[in-house]
Design a protein around this motif. Structure first.
Motif, PDB file in Angstrom:
ATOM      1  N   LYS A   4       0.700  -1.552  -0.044  1.00  0.00           N
ATOM      2  CA  LYS A   4       0.250  -0.213  -0.349  1.00  0.00           C
ATOM      3  C   LYS A   4       0.701   1.398   0.194  1.00  0.00           C
ATOM      4  N   LEU A   5       2.394   1.367   0.920  1.00  0.00           N
ATOM      5  CA  LEU A   5       3.028   2.065   0.639  1.00  0.00           C
ATOM      6  C   LEU A   5       3.430   2.866  -0.716  1.00  0.00           C
ATOM      7  N   PHE A   6       3.846   1.936  -1.202  1.00  0.00           N
ATOM      8  CA  PHE A   6       4.402   1.970  -2.282  1.00  0.00           C
ATOM      9  C   PHE A   6       3.058   2.058  -3.595  1.00  0.00           C
ATOM     10  N   ALA A   7       2.080   1.982  -3.883  1.00  0.00           N
ATOM     11  CA  ALA A   7       1.207   1.876  -4.040  1.00  0.00           C
ATOM     12  C   ALA A   7       0.495   3.975  -4.204  1.00  0.00           C
ATOM     13  N   GLN A   8       0.895   3.934  -3.096  1.00  0.00           N
ATOM     14  CA  GLN A   8       0.591   5.923  -2.958  1.00  0.00           C
ATOM     15  C   GLN A   8       1.022   6.520  -3.442  1.00  0.00           C
ATOM     16  N   LYS A   9       2.468   5.896  -3.786  1.00  0.00           N
ATOM     17  CA  LYS A   9       3.598   6.833  -4.367  1.00  0.00           C
ATOM     18  C   LYS A   9       3.830   5.323  -6.051  1.00  0.00           C
ATOM     19  N   PRO A  10       3.237   6.349  -7.052  1.00  0.00           N
ATOM     20  CA  PRO A  10       3.946   6.258  -8.210  1.00  0.00           C
ATOM     21  C   PRO A  10       5.286   6.473  -8.522  1.00  0.00           C
ATOM     22  N   VAL A  11       5.338   5.920  -9.597  1.00  0.00           N
ATOM     23  CA  VAL A  11       7.139   5.701 -10.136  1.00  0.00           C
ATOM     24  C   VAL A  11       7.845   7.109 -10.712  1.00  0.00           C
ATOM     25  N   ASP A  12       6.374   7.401 -10.866  1.00  0.00           N
ATOM     26  CA  ASP A  12       6.489   8.797 -11.920  1.00  0.00           C
ATOM     27  C   ASP A  12       6.615   9.908 -11.132  1.00  0.00           C
ATOM     28  N   ASP A  13       6.197  10.389 -10.283  1.00  0.00           N
ATOM     29  CA  ASP A  13       5.858  10.725  -9.129  1.00  0.00           C
ATOM     30  C   ASP A  13       7.589  11.287  -8.542  1.00  0.00           C
ATOM     31  N   GLY A  14       8.371  10.374  -8.834  1.00  0.00           N
ATOM     32  CA  GLY A  14       9.819  10.616  -8.147  1.00  0.00           C
ATOM     33  C   GLY A  14      10.492   9.931  -7.197  1.00  0.00           C
ATOM     34  N   GLY A  15       8.638  10.047  -5.904  1.00  0.00           N
ATOM     35  CA  GLY A  15       9.286   9.117  -4.275  1.00  0.00           C
ATOM     36  C   GLY A  15      10.458   9.864  -3.326  1.00  0.00           C
ATOM     37  N   THR A  16      11.261   9.707  -3.006  1.00  0.00           N
ATOM     38  CA  THR A  16      11.718  10.514  -2.119  1.00  0.00           C
ATOM     39  C   THR A  16      13.074  10.369  -3.180  1.00  0.00           C
ATOM     40  N   PRO A  17      14.025  11.924  -3.161  1.00  0.00           N
ATOM     41  CA  PRO A  17      14.664  11.786  -3.816  1.00  0.00           C
ATOM     42  C   PRO A  17      16.290  11.455  -2.715  1.00  0.00           C
ATOM     43  N   GLU A  18      16.859  11.337  -4.191  1.00  0.00           N
ATOM     44  CA  GLU A  18      18.615  10.894  -3.411  1.00  0.00           C
ATOM     45  C   GLU A  18      19.093  11.637  -2.853  1.00  0.00           C
ATOM     46  N   SER A  19      19.073  13.076  -3.122  1.00  0.00           N
ATOM     47  CA  SER A  19      19.843  13.864  -2.343  1.00  0.00           C
ATOM     48  C   SER A  19      19.085  14.054  -0.930  1.00  0.00           C
ATOM     49  N   THR A  20      17.959  13.656  -0.251  1.00  0.00           N
ATOM     50  CA  THR A  20      17.306  13.070   1.185  1.00  0.00           C
ATOM     51  C   THR A  20      18.357  12.610   1.765  1.00  0.00           C
ATOM     52  N   TRP A  21      18.399  11.019   0.648  1.00  0.00           N
ATOM     53  CA  TRP A  21      18.487   9.853   1.543  1.00  0.00           C
ATOM     54  C   TRP A  21      20.758  10.297   1.819  1.00  0.00           C
ATOM     55  N   GLU A  23      21.703  12.723   2.016  1.00  0.00           N
ATOM     56  CA  GLU A  23      21.702  14.759   3.267  1.00  0.00           C
ATOM     57  C   GLU A  23      21.436  13.754   4.860  1.00  0.00           C
ATOM     58  N   TRP A  24      20.666  12.095   4.637  1.00  0.00           N
ATOM     59  CA  TRP A  24      20.266  11.815   5.875  1.00  0.00           C
ATOM     60  C   TRP A  24      21.073  11.605   6.766  1.00  0.00           C
ATOM     61  N   GLY A  25      22.397  10.497   6.426  1.00  0.00           N
ATOM     62  CA  GLY A  25      24.059  10.658   7.059  1.00  0.00           C
ATOM     63  C   GLY A  25      23.464   9.258   7.865  1.00  0.00           C
ATOM     64  N   ARG A  26      22.577   8.603   8.096  1.00  0.00           N
ATOM     65  CA  ARG A  26      23.396   7.064   8.562  1.00  0.00           C
ATOM     66  C   ARG A  26      24.284   6.505   8.152  1.00  0.00           C
ATOM     67  N   SER A  27      25.059   5.757   9.353  1.00  0.00           N
ATOM     68  CA  SER A  27      26.004   5.000   9.011  1.00  0.00           C
ATOM     69  C   SER A  27      25.121   3.705   8.848  1.00  0.00           C
ATOM     70  N   PHE A  28      26.015   2.770   8.551  1.00  0.00           N
ATOM     71  CA  PHE A  28      25.750   1.398   8.774  1.00  0.00           C
ATOM     72  C   PHE A  28      26.517   0.316   8.299  1.00  0.00           C
ATOM     73  N   ALA A 185       9.594   5.106   0.976  1.00  0.00           N
ATOM     74  CA  ALA A 185      10.071   4.800   2.261  1.00  0.00           C
ATOM     75  C   ALA A 185      11.106   6.678   2.537  1.00  0.00           C
ATOM     76  N   GLU A 186      11.188   7.376   3.590  1.00  0.00           N
ATOM     77  CA  GLU A 186      12.118   8.051   3.752  1.00  0.00           C
ATOM     78  C   GLU A 186      13.114   7.493   5.237  1.00  0.00           C
ATOM     79  N   PRO A 187      13.799   8.751   4.949  1.00  0.00           N
ATOM     80  CA  PRO A 187      14.521   8.326   6.418  1.00  0.00           C
ATOM     81  C   PRO A 187      14.028   8.150   8.360  1.00  0.00           C
ATOM     82  N   ASP A 188      14.138   7.316   8.804  1.00  0.00           N
ATOM     83  CA  ASP A 188      14.103   6.675   9.674  1.00  0.00           C
ATOM     84  C   ASP A 188      12.750   6.505   9.831  1.00  0.00           C
ATOM     85  N   HIS A 189      12.534   6.134   8.537  1.00  0.00           N
ATOM     86  CA  HIS A 189      11.036   5.319   8.052  1.00  0.00           C
ATOM     87  C   HIS A 189      10.565   3.662   9.183  1.00  0.00           C
ATOM     88  N   ALA A 190       9.474   4.201   9.928  1.00  0.00           N
ATOM     89  CA  ALA A 190       9.143   3.277  10.819  1.00  0.00           C
ATOM     90  C   ALA A 190       8.515   1.811  10.086  1.00  0.00           C
TER      91      ALA A 190
END
Length: 251
Positions: A4-21, A23-28, A185-190
């Motif tokens: 449902k989360l995927f369906a709510q964000k059509p691919v053509d709409d862009g989704g979460t930009p790579e720049s946002t990821w 800028e997140w800066g979380r390391s693993f 998803a977005e950074p820190d998405h639950a």
């Protein structure tokens, strides 16, 4: 799980930009491949193995790990309304593209199960059985890398579920790679198990090889014609999220 989360964000709409990821800066923590002597990469569609885990597959090969790809479907349903390409023609195109991509990375051509594209869930038991047969005896250090069970795309999630069951049945180790989660998803998405995330840094030459392999999938990254139904399945903004200098898996 997250369809449902995927369906709510059509691919053509862009989704979460790579720049946002970025800028997140979380390391693993880095993924430790110690103990892996055989890596089976399971791809719901031809191209998932390269876009999700191509760099890791190449690094594993270079370190002496026996790497093989299992392509669950032949990807014929990617352009269902295309006036240019029939489904059998698309299946042929995608098989050829993934064979070429494998040669670029220096890994064997995929083993093809040819289950129906878009209907993996309906055939999940067959997929589980066939993966169990391929994985075999886990005493050889077999790891199975599949699309994440929560990736959002129904085929990706069903493939992950089948791989998880096959690993449980054979004692193989499961790792999961996200593809469409970076879109919805977005950074820190639950809904994303970040605590299980591990990162694989890709040296520049490995990143370049992965990018070159990804370029083989012209049926997915370039328009088939000017008709709207022939638009790319993987536009540039989607590819930016998949061709980073690192890959992420869940352990």
């Amino acid at each position: 799980m997250n369809s449902k989360l995927f369906a709510q964000k059509p691919v053509d709409d862009g989704g979460t930009p790579e720049s946002t990821w970025q800028e997140w800066g979380r390391s693993f923590p880095e993924l430790d491949l110690t103990g892996c002597s055989r890596l089976i990469v399971v791809a719901p569609h031809p191209d998932d193995e390269i876009l999700g885990l191509g760099g890791t597959a190449l690094l594993a090969t270079l370190s002496g790990i026996d790497v093989h790809v299992v392509s669950v479907t032949d990807g014929g349903a990617s352009h269902p309304d295309s006036p240019t390409v029939t489904q059998p023609e698309m299946e042929h195109l995608r098989r050829s593209e993934s064979d070429r991509a494998a040669r670029v990375l220096g890994i064997p051509a995929p083993v093809r199960l040819s289950l129906p594209d878009g209907k993996i869930r309906e055939n999940r038991q067959e997929l589980t059985d066939r993966l169990s047969s391929i994985l075999g005896d886990s005493s050889t250090g077999t790891w199975c890398a599949s699309t994440w069970r929560g990736d959002g795309h129904p085929d990706h999630e069903a493939t992950g579920e089948a791989a998880a069951k096959a690993c449980a049945d054979t004692g193989s180790r499961l790792i999961e790679y996200p593809i469409w989660a970076w879109h919805w998803a977005e950074p820190d998405h639950a809904a994303v198990p970040w605590e299980r995330a591990r990162r694989v840094a890709l040296p520049s030459d490995v990143q370049a090889a992965k990018s070159a392999a990804a370029d083989e999938f012209t049926s997915q990254i370039a328009p088939l014609s000017d008709h709207p139904a022939d638009a790319p399945i993987l536009p540039r903004h989607a590819m930016e999220r998949l061709l980073r200098p690192y890959e992420t898996v869940f352990v």
